[in-house]
Design an enzyme around this catalytic site. Structure first.
Site, mmCIF file in Angstrom:
data_model
loop_
_atom_site.group_PDB
_atom_site.id
_atom_site.type_symbol
_atom_site.label_atom_id
_atom_site.label_comp_id
_atom_site.label_asym_id
_atom_site.label_seq_id
_atom_site.Cartn_x
_atom_site.Cartn_y
_atom_site.Cartn_z
ATOM 1 N N ASP A 1 0.770 -1.117 0.187
ATOM 2 C CA ASP A 1 -0.161 0.217 0.061
ATOM 3 C C ASP A 1 1.081 1.300 0.250
ATOM 4 O O ASP A 1 1.709 1.521 1.090
ATOM 5 C CB ASP A 1 -0.966 0.069 1.194
ATOM 6 C CG ASP A 1 -1.953 1.170 1.057
ATOM 7 O OD1 ASP A 1 -1.241 2.314 0.772
ATOM 8 O OD2 ASP A 1 -3.165 0.951 1.375
ATOM 9 N N HIS A 2 0.995 1.888 -0.938
ATOM 10 C CA HIS A 2 2.186 2.760 -1.289
ATOM 11 C C HIS A 2 1.956 4.177 -0.054
ATOM 12 O O HIS A 2 2.715 4.651 -0.150
ATOM 13 C CB HIS A 2 2.650 3.375 -2.728
ATOM 14 C CG HIS A 2 1.419 4.294 -2.998
ATOM 15 N ND1 HIS A 2 0.319 4.102 -3.550
ATOM 16 C CD2 HIS A 2 1.561 5.639 -3.344
ATOM 17 C CE1 HIS A 2 -0.497 4.979 -3.946
ATOM 18 N NE2 HIS A 2 0.504 6.041 -3.971
ATOM 19 N N HIS B 1 -5.977 2.884 1.011
ATOM 20 C CA HIS B 1 -5.028 4.154 1.482
ATOM 21 C C HIS B 1 -5.979 4.542 2.642
ATOM 22 O O HIS B 1 -5.295 5.053 3.680
ATOM 23 C CB HIS B 1 -4.685 4.980 0.202
ATOM 24 C CG HIS B 1 -4.252 4.336 -0.877
ATOM 25 N ND1 HIS B 1 -3.166 3.316 -0.755
ATOM 26 C CD2 HIS B 1 -4.314 4.793 -2.293
ATOM 27 C CE1 HIS B 1 -2.841 2.822 -2.047
ATOM 28 N NE2 HIS B 1 -3.522 3.732 -2.966
HETATM 29 C C1 BG6 Z 1 -3.451 4.857 -6.543
HETATM 30 C C2 BG6 Z 1 -4.660 4.834 -7.234
HETATM 31 O O1 BG6 Z 1 -3.393 3.508 -5.573
HETATM 32 O O2 BG6 Z 1 -3.183 5.864 -5.736
HETATM 33 C C3 BG6 Z 1 -4.714 6.057 -8.100
HETATM 34 O O3 BG6 Z 1 -4.854 3.615 -7.986
HETATM 35 C C4 BG6 Z 1 -4.375 7.214 -7.317
HETATM 36 O O4 BG6 Z 1 -5.895 6.242 -8.761
HETATM 37 C C5 BG6 Z 1 -2.898 7.046 -6.553
HETATM 38 O O5 BG6 Z 1 -4.009 8.297 -8.347
HETATM 39 C C6 BG6 Z 1 -2.767 8.265 -5.616
HETATM 40 O O6 BG6 Z 1 -1.442 8.060 -5.000
HETATM 41 P P1 BG6 Z 1 -0.953 9.506 -4.714
HETATM 42 O O7 BG6 Z 1 0.380 9.083 -3.928
HETATM 43 O O8 BG6 Z 1 -0.514 10.175 -5.727
HETATM 44 O O9 BG6 Z 1 -1.671 10.089 -3.522
#
Ligand code: BG6
Length: 498
Positions: free
Chosen positions: A178-179, A241
């Site tokens: 989960d980045h 997230h």
């Molecule tokens: C991803 C989603 O997990 O997270 C994308 O699939 C989204 O749709 C992205 O744009 C948002 O990540 P961040 O790090 O730019 O907030």
């Protein structure tokens, strides 16, 4: 915890977007910082036919475009190999195994293997099964599976996927990305909470009136219409997230900072989520889909006019919800969460709103005093701001809001590793704390499925918010009926705080 950085990393989907944009630059940064041992190698696995030279050139391009020219790039790319691969064909896996064994031997990698699946989710299960049946996981070192989202589409499909990968890897060997858990300020939530005597005693339903988590994006669905049509904001952002941030905000202090202890406290939060189902869904959740509008002075099309999107699409590009955590600490405190595409600005922020003090002597009817807020700025700026009330300088006894800010920008930001870099490093060290455990995945799908089931049955009145706004009016009403409002994210920017 293992600290053995000697490893063979196999990236499935090595010619894809994620590998180019995130994984290769992150690996380079680890290399540059001396965090990779000399004994590491990467095999890029992809459908396309590429020579090692062509592959290495694509690595150079990706690192250069992300980080600029680097003197030691040749030395770095020498560790990269490429194998063209058919994910459904055992012969392909045999060829891959042969290359992996040779590379392992050459770099003395001690049989340590990381399999990184950066490709379409329908391949996750079959690849894991082949890795086992074709002998690639049969190693004397460690073996780990890193798996990108989405982890299933609902609870049933997630269970099936989990079952497939568990035949080849144990739960301890699975690193579900989960980045958001790689983001500096998301990781900081625990420290802010558990290392400060001034917050933890107040961190409960006696002193906090509500918590707001916003993750807004100004980009639209871009080229991902095909995937997004089957996902929507609820599955794409909220199931993972957003709920992960809620868990970190709500968890009890773990008895120690080990992976198991932290994860088990997070799981307890997921277990306490109030189930919202049937008719209640409309009282707790709001969905939206963007219409055309203007962002940064540029006209942008509505969601239904994006590539690969149905003209009648019922997919939500925005979701706001009220999440209740029915436990002793949080009973009665709403956690409001919202996320969406084509919103006014790109911003992820957490606002913790404290209750008013019982008798505020400085209250003036014409000038409400603001409640105390703790704002955690996740992105684009990173920091914390504490909103307090203090005497207006020179005035009589008028109070005004003052803001105490800490901004990572400038001080730490230059050295702050990117999310993926931290996650890759964690995985190589064998630290699974910031990856999602199966139980977290299962509970969050169970929560989200109840909402998506209701939404799938009813056609929404879409589009219902203009691009460039903060979502549909109903999202504001969600808070208004509880006597609250969304704190405007643009007014809370850490850099504008004095
Ligand atoms: C991803 C989603 O997990 O997270 C994308 O699939 C989204 O749709 C992205 O744009 C948002 O990540 P961040 O790090 O730019 O907030």
């Amino acid at each position: 915890m293992e600290q053995n950085m000697t490893s063979l990393i196999m990236i499935f989907g090595a010619t894809g977007d994620l590998a180019k944009r995130k994984l290769f630059p992150s690996l380079y940064r680890l290399f540059e910082r001396g965090k990779l041992s000399e004994r590491f190698a990467v095999i890029g696995v992809g459908r396309r036919t590429l020579s090692n030279d062509e592959f290495q050139q694509s690595i150079k391009d990706s690192v250069t475009s992300a980080l600029g020219e680097k003197d030691d790039i040749e030395e770095f790319v020498r560790h990269f190999y490429y194998q063209s691969h058919d994910v459904a064909d055992s012969n392909s896996y045999s060829a891959l195994k042969k290359l992996a064994d040779e590379v392992d031997e050459h770099y003395q990698l001690e049989g340590n293997r990381i399999f990184y699946l950066a490709m379409a989710p329908e391949f996750f299960g079959p690849i894991a099964l082949h890795l086992k049946s074709d002998g690639l996981t049969d190693v004397k070192g460690y073996k780990r599976l890193v798996i990108e989202k989405p982890f299933g589409h609902d609870l049933a499909s997630a269970k099936e996927l989990n079952h497939q990968i568990r035949t080849a890897f144990s739960e301890e060997e699975i690193y579900r990305i989960d980045h958001y858990l790689g983001k500096e300020m998301v990781r900081n939530i625990e420290v802010i909470r558990f290392a400060n005597a001034i917050f933890e005693p107040l961190w409960n339903n006696r002193y906090i009136s509500n918590i707001q988590v916003t993750s807004s994006e100004s980009l639209g669905v871009e080229e991902r219409g095909r995937y997004y049509e089957t996902s929507g904001a609820l599955r794409d952002m909220l199931q993972n997230h957003m709920l992960q941030m809620v868990a970190l905000l709500a968890m009890e202090p773990p008895i120690s900072l080990t992976t198991d202890e932290i994860r088990s406290e997070k799981v307890r939060v997921f277990r306490s989520l109030r189930t919202i189902e049937g008719d209640e869904v409309k009282d707790y959740f709001v969905r939206g889909q963007y219409d055309a509008g203007t962002i940064n002075g540029k006209q942008v099309p509505k969601y239904r006019d994006e590539p690969m999107v149905d003209q009648e699409s019922n997919t939500e590009t925005f979701v706001a919800g009220k999440v209740m955590i029915d436990n002793f600490r949080w009973a009665g405190v709403p956690f409001y969460i919202r996320t969406g595409k084509r919103m006014e600005t790109k911003s992820t922020k957490i606002v913790i709103q404290f209750k008013d003090i019982p008798m505020n002597l400085y209250y003036q009817p014409e000038k409400m005093l603001n409640p105390n807020l703790l704002v955690i700025h996740i992105q684009p700026e990173e920091g914390i701001t504490l909103h307090l009330n203090a005497k207006h300088a020179g005035g009589h006894l008028d109070a005004q809001t003052v803001k105490l800010s800490f901004s990572n920008t400038g001080t730490n930001a230059m050295n702050t590793p990117e999310g993926y870099e931290k996650l890759l490093y964690d995985c190589m060290r064998g630290d699974a704390t910031n990856f999602t455990h199966w139980d977290e995945v299962a509970y969050s799908w169970a929560f989200v499925d109840k909402i998506s089931n209701v939404w799938a049955k009813e056609k929404a009145d879409f589009p219902n918010y203009n691009s460039g706004t903060m979502g549909p009016d109903a999202a504001d009403q969600l808070l208004e009926k509880d006597g609250f409002f969304w704190w405007p994210v643009t007014d809370l920017d850490v850099d504008t705080c004095k």
